[in-house]
Design a protein around this motif. Structure first.
Motif, short mmCIF file in Angstrom:
data_model
loop_
_atom_site.label_atom_id
_atom_site.label_comp_id
_atom_site.label_asym_id
_atom_site.label_seq_id
_atom_site.Cartn_x
_atom_site.Cartn_y
_atom_site.Cartn_z
N SER A 48 0.79 -1.32 0.17
CA SER A 48 -0.05 -0.12 0.33
C SER A 48 1.14 1.31 0.11
O SER A 48 0.23 2.55 -1.09
CB SER A 48 -0.84 0.21 0.97
OG SER A 48 -1.89 -0.79 1.33
N SER A 49 1.42 1.00 0.76
CA SER A 49 2.92 2.25 0.97
C SER A 49 3.36 2.39 -0.41
O SER A 49 3.50 4.19 -1.22
CB SER A 49 3.77 1.88 1.70
OG SER A 49 3.84 2.18 3.00
N GLY A 50 4.64 1.54 -1.62
CA GLY A 50 4.41 1.43 -2.75
C GLY A 50 3.06 2.11 -3.71
O GLY A 50 3.08 3.06 -4.81
N LEU A 51 2.24 2.17 -3.29
CA LEU A 51 0.97 1.96 -4.35
C LEU A 51 0.22 3.41 -3.69
O LEU A 51 0.58 4.47 -5.18
CB LEU A 51 -0.70 1.32 -3.47
CG LEU A 51 -2.25 1.78 -4.66
CD1 LEU A 51 -1.52 1.03 -6.01
CD2 LEU A 51 -2.66 0.33 -3.70
N VAL A 52 0.86 3.94 -2.92
CA VAL A 52 0.15 4.95 -2.52
C VAL A 52 1.17 6.04 -3.05
O VAL A 52 1.15 7.83 -3.82
CB VAL A 52 0.00 5.79 -1.66
CG1 VAL A 52 -1.89 5.57 -0.56
CG2 VAL A 52 1.01 5.66 0.12
N TYR A 53 2.61 5.95 -2.83
CA TYR A 53 3.72 6.78 -3.36
C TYR A 53 3.41 6.53 -5.12
O TYR A 53 3.67 8.07 -5.72
CB TYR A 53 5.09 5.97 -3.39
CG TYR A 53 6.42 6.68 -4.01
CD1 TYR A 53 6.90 7.53 -3.06
CD2 TYR A 53 6.87 6.00 -5.04
CE1 TYR A 53 7.45 8.64 -3.32
CE2 TYR A 53 8.06 7.07 -4.97
CZ TYR A 53 8.51 8.20 -5.16
OH TYR A 53 9.73 8.90 -5.16
N ALA A 54 3.60 5.98 -5.88
CA ALA A 54 3.01 5.93 -7.16
C ALA A 54 2.22 6.54 -7.73
O ALA A 54 1.76 6.88 -8.50
CB ALA A 54 2.84 4.25 -8.17
N LEU A 55 0.71 6.24 -7.20
CA LEU A 55 -0.73 7.54 -7.60
C LEU A 55 -0.83 8.30 -6.24
O LEU A 55 -1.47 8.90 -6.46
CB LEU A 55 -1.50 6.29 -6.76
CG LEU A 55 -2.18 4.97 -7.63
CD1 LEU A 55 -2.93 4.15 -6.78
CD2 LEU A 55 -2.17 5.51 -8.92
N ASP A 56 0.04 8.98 -6.31
CA ASP A 56 0.85 9.88 -5.30
C ASP A 56 -0.42 10.27 -4.46
O ASP A 56 -1.10 11.89 -3.74
CB ASP A 56 0.60 11.43 -6.41
CG ASP A 56 1.01 12.96 -5.54
OD1 ASP A 56 1.84 12.09 -4.74
OD2 ASP A 56 0.27 13.97 -5.95
N GLY A 57 -0.83 9.57 -3.21
CA GLY A 57 -2.70 9.26 -2.85
C GLY A 57 -1.72 9.50 -1.18
O GLY A 57 -0.30 9.97 -1.23
N SER A 58 -2.43 8.95 -0.28
CA SER A 58 -1.53 9.04 0.44
C SER A 58 -2.52 8.28 1.52
O SER A 58 -3.29 6.47 0.88
CB SER A 58 -2.44 10.08 1.81
OG SER A 58 -3.15 10.30 1.99
N ILE A 59 -1.65 7.43 3.21
CA ILE A 59 -1.92 6.46 3.83
C ILE A 59 -1.78 6.48 5.16
O ILE A 59 -0.96 7.38 5.47
CB ILE A 59 -0.93 4.82 3.25
CG1 ILE A 59 -1.80 3.96 4.75
CG2 ILE A 59 0.35 5.07 3.84
CD1 ILE A 59 -1.06 2.48 4.07
N ARG A 60 -2.69 6.77 6.44
CA ARG A 60 -2.66 6.42 7.61
C ARG A 60 -3.16 6.12 8.48
O ARG A 60 -4.31 5.15 7.85
CB ARG A 60 -3.05 8.18 7.82
CG ARG A 60 -4.23 8.48 7.39
CD ARG A 60 -4.68 10.01 7.82
NE ARG A 60 -5.72 10.18 7.41
CZ ARG A 60 -6.89 10.58 8.47
NH1 ARG A 60 -6.59 11.11 9.75
NH2 ARG A 60 -7.81 11.29 8.40
N LYS A 61 -3.10 5.80 9.93
CA LYS A 61 -3.56 4.79 10.98
C LYS A 61 -4.79 6.17 11.24
O LYS A 61 -4.75 7.14 11.93
CB LYS A 61 -2.53 4.67 11.74
CG LYS A 61 -3.36 3.90 13.12
CD LYS A 61 -2.16 3.04 13.74
CE LYS A 61 -2.96 2.62 14.98
NZ LYS A 61 -2.00 2.02 15.86
N VAL A 62 -6.03 5.16 11.04
CA VAL A 62 -7.16 5.85 11.41
C VAL A 62 -7.59 5.30 12.94
O VAL A 62 -8.35 5.70 13.36
CB VAL A 62 -7.99 5.86 10.53
CG1 VAL A 62 -7.71 6.93 9.30
CG2 VAL A 62 -8.52 4.88 10.20
N SER A 63 -6.94 3.92 13.20
CA SER A 63 -7.55 3.39 14.60
C SER A 63 -6.34 2.14 14.75
O SER A 63 -5.86 1.97 13.88
CB SER A 63 -9.14 2.85 14.35
OG SER A 63 -9.17 2.28 15.06
N GLU A 64 -6.70 0.96 15.80
CA GLU A 64 -6.15 0.36 15.87
C GLU A 64 -6.38 -0.90 15.48
O GLU A 64 -7.16 -1.41 15.12
CB GLU A 64 -5.61 -0.35 17.56
CG GLU A 64 -4.77 -0.74 17.93
CD GLU A 64 -3.59 -0.40 17.80
OE1 GLU A 64 -2.50 -0.65 17.47
OE2 GLU A 64 -3.79 1.11 18.34
#
Length: 94
Positions: A48-64
């Motif tokens: 997912s990290s590579g995916l958002v990097y390639a697509l200029d998106g974002s990833i974040r923790k929103v709950s445990e």
């Protein structure tokens, strides 16, 4: 602004393709990793990290144990965030 998200309760690495397809369609994805094998969690987070990097998106923790994977320039409406919070998938305090 987006009024909805897709939720994926991870069962295997095959879910990575579904995450990628949704992001390409500009749909934010709640990825529920709770109860998932730690090795699979690492693989999906790396993917997912590579995916958002390639697509200029974002990833974040929103709950445990829950991630929000978003396409670029997408804001989720407050009512959707409240719905996710009621489901235990989004911590409004984070």
């Amino acid at each position: 602004m987006v009024g909805y998200t897709e939720t994926i309760e991870v069962r295997g690495f095959d879910d990575a393709k579904r995450i990628a397809d949704l992001l390409r369609e500009r749909v934010p994805v709640i990825v529920n990793l709770r109860g998932t094998d730690p090795t699979l969690v690492r693989r999906l987070v790396d993917f997912s990290s590579g995916l958002v990097y390639a697509l200029d998106g974002s990833i974040r923790k929103v709950s445990e144990g829950v991630l929000l994977v978003s396409p670029p320039r997408v804001k989720i409406l407050d009512r959707e965030l409240r719905r996710l919070s009621e489901l235990g998938l989004y911590d409004l305090e984070m």
